[in-house]
Design a protein around this motif. Structure first.
Motif, short mmCIF file in Angstrom:
data_model
loop_
_atom_site.label_atom_id
_atom_site.label_comp_id
_atom_site.label_asym_id
_atom_site.label_seq_id
_atom_site.Cartn_x
_atom_site.Cartn_y
_atom_site.Cartn_z
N LEU A 73 -15.58 21.60 15.39
CA LEU A 73 -16.68 20.97 14.65
C LEU A 73 -16.18 19.82 13.77
O LEU A 73 -16.87 18.82 13.59
N PHE A 74 -15.00 19.97 13.21
CA PHE A 74 -14.50 19.02 12.22
C PHE A 74 -13.56 17.96 12.80
O PHE A 74 -13.23 17.01 12.12
N GLY A 75 -13.14 18.12 14.05
CA GLY A 75 -12.19 17.19 14.65
C GLY A 75 -12.63 15.74 14.64
O GLY A 75 -11.82 14.84 14.49
N GLY A 76 -13.91 15.48 14.76
CA GLY A 76 -14.42 14.11 14.79
C GLY A 76 -14.98 13.62 13.47
O GLY A 76 -15.49 12.50 13.40
N LEU A 77 -14.89 14.43 12.43
CA LEU A 77 -15.44 14.04 11.14
C LEU A 77 -14.37 13.39 10.26
O LEU A 77 -13.17 13.51 10.51
N LYS A 78 -14.81 12.72 9.22
CA LYS A 78 -13.90 11.98 8.33
C LYS A 78 -12.83 12.85 7.71
O LYS A 78 -11.69 12.42 7.51
N ILE A 79 -13.13 14.10 7.42
CA ILE A 79 -12.17 15.00 6.76
C ILE A 79 -10.95 15.25 7.65
O ILE A 79 -9.86 15.50 7.16
N SER A 80 -11.12 15.14 8.97
CA SER A 80 -10.00 15.40 9.88
C SER A 80 -8.89 14.37 9.74
O SER A 80 -7.77 14.60 10.20
N GLN A 81 -9.16 13.24 9.11
CA GLN A 81 -8.17 12.19 8.91
C GLN A 81 -7.38 12.37 7.60
O GLN A 81 -6.47 11.60 7.32
N LYS A 82 -7.73 13.38 6.82
CA LYS A 82 -7.09 13.60 5.51
C LYS A 82 -5.96 14.61 5.62
O LYS A 82 -5.96 15.49 6.49
N GLY A 83 -5.02 14.52 4.71
CA GLY A 83 -3.86 15.41 4.70
C GLY A 83 -4.21 16.87 4.47
O GLY A 83 -3.49 17.77 4.91
N CYS A 84 -5.30 17.14 3.78
CA CYS A 84 -5.68 18.52 3.47
C CYS A 84 -6.32 19.23 4.65
O CYS A 84 -6.52 20.44 4.61
N TYR A 85 -6.61 18.50 5.72
CA TYR A 85 -7.37 19.07 6.84
C TYR A 85 -6.67 20.28 7.46
O TYR A 85 -7.20 21.39 7.44
N ALA A 86 -5.51 20.10 8.01
CA ALA A 86 -4.82 21.20 8.70
C ALA A 86 -4.38 22.29 7.74
O ALA A 86 -4.37 23.47 8.09
N GLU A 87 -4.04 21.91 6.53
CA GLU A 87 -3.55 22.88 5.55
C GLU A 87 -4.63 23.88 5.12
O GLU A 87 -4.34 25.04 4.85
N HIS A 88 -5.88 23.45 5.07
CA HIS A 88 -6.94 24.30 4.51
C HIS A 88 -8.01 24.74 5.51
O HIS A 88 -8.83 25.60 5.17
N LEU A 89 -8.03 24.19 6.70
CA LEU A 89 -9.05 24.55 7.68
C LEU A 89 -8.95 26.03 8.06
O LEU A 89 -7.89 26.49 8.49
N ASN A 90 -10.04 26.76 7.85
CA ASN A 90 -10.17 28.17 8.24
C ASN A 90 -9.13 29.09 7.62
O ASN A 90 -8.60 29.99 8.26
N LYS A 91 -8.86 28.91 6.32
CA LYS A 91 -7.82 29.71 5.64
C LYS A 91 -8.35 30.61 4.53
O LYS A 91 -7.60 31.39 3.97
N GLN A 92 -9.63 30.53 4.17
CA GLN A 92 -10.13 31.25 3.00
C GLN A 92 -11.17 32.32 3.40
O GLN A 92 -11.84 32.19 4.41
#
Length: 119
Positions: A73-92
């Motif tokens: 869902l988020f791969g094509g959104l603006k947040i996917s270009q930020k450094g926090c994307y992979a670190e925080h996606l689906n972790k909480q």
């Protein structure tokens, strides 16, 4: 009133919203929330006037941080270009509380007691 603890309901809702022709990418809101994760008072209240997208934003936030896989869902959104994307996606762990009917509201203290028993 709806309560979801790590449920795929928010991911399902957000995936439907993404398919709408008038969807506007506001995923950078997530970047503003990332610093709140590591502090003790990490609760966020999203307030806006009626019909200004509170539920859409809440579904997006819960889909991003929640443990259900939402990377597609988020791969094509603006947040996917930020450094926090992979670190925080689906972790909480996410507790999503949706209050729609004011008539059924109860005291804050009673509501917190009920939520604690769910955890």
């Amino acid at each position: 009133m709806s309560n979801y603890l790590n449920s795929d309901v928010c991911v399902s809702n957000f995936s439907k919203i993404l398919k709408e022709p008038n969807f506007i990418d506001k995923s950078l809101l997530i970047e503003d929330l990332v610093p709140s994760i590591d502090i003790e008072n990490r609760f966020v209240c999203i307030t806006r006037p009626r019909r200004f997208g509170k539920t859409v934003a809440a579904n997006m936030i819960a889909s991003f941080f929640g443990k259900d896989d939402s990377s597609s869902l988020f791969g094509g959104l603006k947040i996917s270009q930020k450094g926090c994307y992979a670190e925080h996606l689906n972790k909480q762990n996410i507790l999503f509380i949706l209050v729609l009917q004011k008539k059924r509201w109860m005291s804050f203290t009673k509501r917190i007691r009920i939520e604690k028993t769910m955890l």
